[in-house]
Scaffold this motif. Structure first.
Motif, short mmCIF file in Angstrom:
data_model
loop_
_atom_site.label_atom_id
_atom_site.label_comp_id
_atom_site.label_asym_id
_atom_site.label_seq_id
_atom_site.Cartn_x
_atom_site.Cartn_y
_atom_site.Cartn_z
N ARG A 189 0.80 -1.23 0.00
CA ARG A 189 0.00 0.00 0.00
C ARG A 189 0.83 1.28 0.00
NH1 ARG A 189 0.79 -1.68 4.92
NH2 ARG A 189 0.80 -0.33 6.76
N HIS A 190 2.10 1.21 0.43
CA HIS A 190 2.93 2.42 0.48
C HIS A 190 3.62 2.73 -0.84
CE1 HIS A 190 2.14 2.74 4.65
NE2 HIS A 190 2.80 1.64 4.99
N LEU A 191 3.55 1.79 -1.79
CA LEU A 191 4.21 2.05 -3.08
C LEU A 191 3.51 3.21 -3.78
CD1 LEU A 191 4.62 -1.65 -4.38
CD2 LEU A 191 6.37 -0.17 -3.33
N ASP A 192 4.31 4.04 -4.48
CA ASP A 192 3.74 5.24 -5.12
C ASP A 192 2.68 4.90 -6.15
OD1 ASP A 192 5.26 6.85 -3.64
OD2 ASP A 192 6.80 7.22 -5.17
N HIS A 193 2.81 3.72 -6.76
CA HIS A 193 1.87 3.42 -7.86
C HIS A 193 0.65 2.63 -7.38
CE1 HIS A 193 3.12 -0.88 -8.85
NE2 HIS A 193 4.08 -0.50 -8.03
N ILE A 194 0.51 2.50 -6.07
CA ILE A 194 -0.66 1.80 -5.52
C ILE A 194 -1.53 2.78 -4.72
CG2 ILE A 194 -1.44 -0.05 -3.94
CD1 ILE A 194 0.09 -1.15 -6.31
N LEU A 195 -2.83 2.74 -4.99
CA LEU A 195 -3.78 3.47 -4.13
C LEU A 195 -4.65 2.43 -3.45
CD1 LEU A 195 -5.00 6.16 -3.12
CD2 LEU A 195 -6.58 6.05 -5.06
N PHE A 196 -4.57 2.38 -2.14
CA PHE A 196 -5.26 1.36 -1.35
C PHE A 196 -6.50 2.01 -0.72
CE2 PHE A 196 -5.90 -1.29 2.41
CZ PHE A 196 -5.65 -2.57 1.93
N LEU A 197 -7.67 1.52 -1.11
CA LEU A 197 -8.92 2.11 -0.62
C LEU A 197 -9.72 1.11 0.19
CD1 LEU A 197 -10.17 3.81 -3.92
CD2 LEU A 197 -8.97 4.92 -2.03
N ARG A 198 -10.60 1.63 1.02
CA ARG A 198 -11.53 0.78 1.77
C ARG A 198 -12.96 1.16 1.42
NH1 ARG A 198 -10.04 -1.97 6.63
NH2 ARG A 198 -7.83 -1.75 7.08
N PHE A 199 -13.78 0.14 1.17
CA PHE A 199 -15.20 0.35 0.86
C PHE A 199 -15.84 1.22 1.93
CE2 PHE A 199 -19.68 -0.72 0.96
CZ PHE A 199 -20.04 -1.01 -0.34
N GLU A 200 -15.54 0.92 3.18
CA GLU A 200 -16.19 1.61 4.31
C GLU A 200 -15.85 3.11 4.30
OE1 GLU A 200 -14.34 -1.20 4.53
OE2 GLU A 200 -15.96 -2.64 4.86
N GLU A 201 -14.60 3.43 3.92
CA GLU A 201 -14.21 4.85 3.88
C GLU A 201 -14.83 5.53 2.67
OE1 GLU A 201 -9.93 4.77 4.17
OE2 GLU A 201 -10.02 4.13 6.27
N MET A 202 -14.98 4.79 1.58
CA MET A 202 -15.63 5.36 0.39
C MET A 202 -17.07 5.72 0.72
SD MET A 202 -14.14 2.70 -2.44
CE MET A 202 -15.08 3.29 -3.84
N LYS A 203 -17.69 4.85 1.47
CA LYS A 203 -19.08 5.04 1.86
C LYS A 203 -19.20 6.25 2.80
CE LYS A 203 -23.15 3.42 1.58
NZ LYS A 203 -23.93 3.38 0.38
N ASN A 204 -18.23 6.38 3.67
CA ASN A 204 -18.24 7.45 4.66
C ASN A 204 -17.96 8.82 4.04
OD1 ASN A 204 -18.31 8.45 7.30
ND2 ASN A 204 -16.07 8.46 7.38
#
Ligand code: A3P
Length: 303
Positions: A189-204
């Motif tokens: 998740r810390h790599l520059d070319h990765i965006l790590f998302l969570r469904f719960e945060e998207m909802k929030n």
């Protein structure tokens, strides 16, 4: 095509990962040398984690918020499903998605959907460090959503929830062990070319997520555009939009209407598992989750 041609439920094993038959072995072999373009954008996840939603946001961002342009083509075509050829197992001459992607015009970035785990993605994704948006969701909601997904795509199989739940607990369902899938991306998740998302945060905070994805894709939008994309990507608006709701394509694959009361866009909520899992199932899944994630730093609320 008709419902019997769709082999999204039947499985085989590829390098230790259970895959649906319509993810053809020959496609998986081809992906080892799949030519990844430097400006490709991948949306990847364990199934039922919010892939279609994330893809719709990313697609709207790549269209600079031009919702009219977006709505001329279905989400499934704007973000082709790399490894999947629906009906391909029964109809070997159907065009393969990865081959069609190779013919996409060079002028615009390709948006590519995949459910493949880290180790089965085309190696050039990692070598070229292309952008990957990975979305994760509480496994208790995933297992429930996944059950309804199978019922939608393979109604004839009469799958029972308890059997499906056991497979999920053992990691013998499609795309393998959910904890392996999630953990391997979490570690990146810390790599520059990765965006790590969570469904719960998207909802929030959907607008915050739209902004995050925009920035990740190198865009800086006005408030007006951010608002337009946010509005386009709410659950209600995606559900009533035939170009965003997967039901449009599922009907085509199955060659018939979806039974009343069923939809790919089912509930789209956080914590829906509370009315679906028994107390014993909730505890058992919580126990497995804590055990598998121990020491990884990854955790979920309500587990
Ligand atoms: P439910 O079955 O819980 O309703 P995927 O695209 O990875 O298969 O995930 C599907 C899940 O995401 C479904 O969950 C679906 O309803 C939900 N979903 C799709 N679009 C959404 C949106 N705009 N907002 C919230 N949830 C959404």
């Amino acid at each position: 095509m008709n419902a019997d041609d769709v082999q999204l439920h039947e499985s085989y094993e590829y390098e230790g990962v259970c895959l649906p038959n319509d993810v053809l072995r020959s496609t998986m072999d081809d992906l080892k040398t799949f030519h990844v373009r430097q400006d490709d954008v991948f949306v990847d996840s364990f199934p039922k984690s919010g892939t279609t939603w994330t893809l719709e946001i990313a697609s709207a961002v790549l269209h600079d918020g031009d919702i009219d342009a977006l709505n001329t083509t279905h989400n499934f075509e704007r973000g082709p499903f790399l490894e999947m050829t629906v009906g391909g197992h029964q109809n070997r001459d159907l065009p393969r998605t990865h081959k069609m992607l190779a013919e996409a015009p060079m002028s615009s970035p390709r948006l590519i959907k995949s459910h493949l785990p880290v180790q089965l993605l085309p190696p050039q994704v990692w070598k070229k460090k292309v952008k990957v948006i990975y979305v994760i969701r509480n496994p208790k909601d995933v297992v429930v959503s996944y059950f309804h997904h199978y019922r939608l795509f393979a109604p004839r199989d009469n799958l029972q929830f308890d059997d499906h739940f056991e497979m999920f607990m053992e990691g013998t369902n499609h795309y393998g062990k959910w904890w392996d899938h999630d953990i391997k991306f979490y570690q990146r998740r810390h790599l520059d070319h990765i965006l790590f998302l969570r469904f719960e945060e998207m909802k929030n905070d959907l607008r915050g997520t739209v902004k995050q994805i925009s920035e990740f894709l190198g865009k800086s939008f006005s408030d007006e555009i951010l608002d337009a994309i946010t509005d386009h990507c709410t659950f209600e608006n995606m559900k009533k939009n035939p170009m965003a709701n997967p039901d449009t394509m599922i009907k085509e694959f199955l060659g018939k209407d979806i039974p009343d009361g069923q939809s790919f866009m089912r509930k789209g909520i956080v914590g829906g598992w509370k009315t679906s899992l028994s107390k014993a199932q909730s505890k058992a899944l919580g126990d497995v989750c804590r055990e598998k994630l121990k020491g990884t730093g990854l955790s979920f609320d309500d587990i």
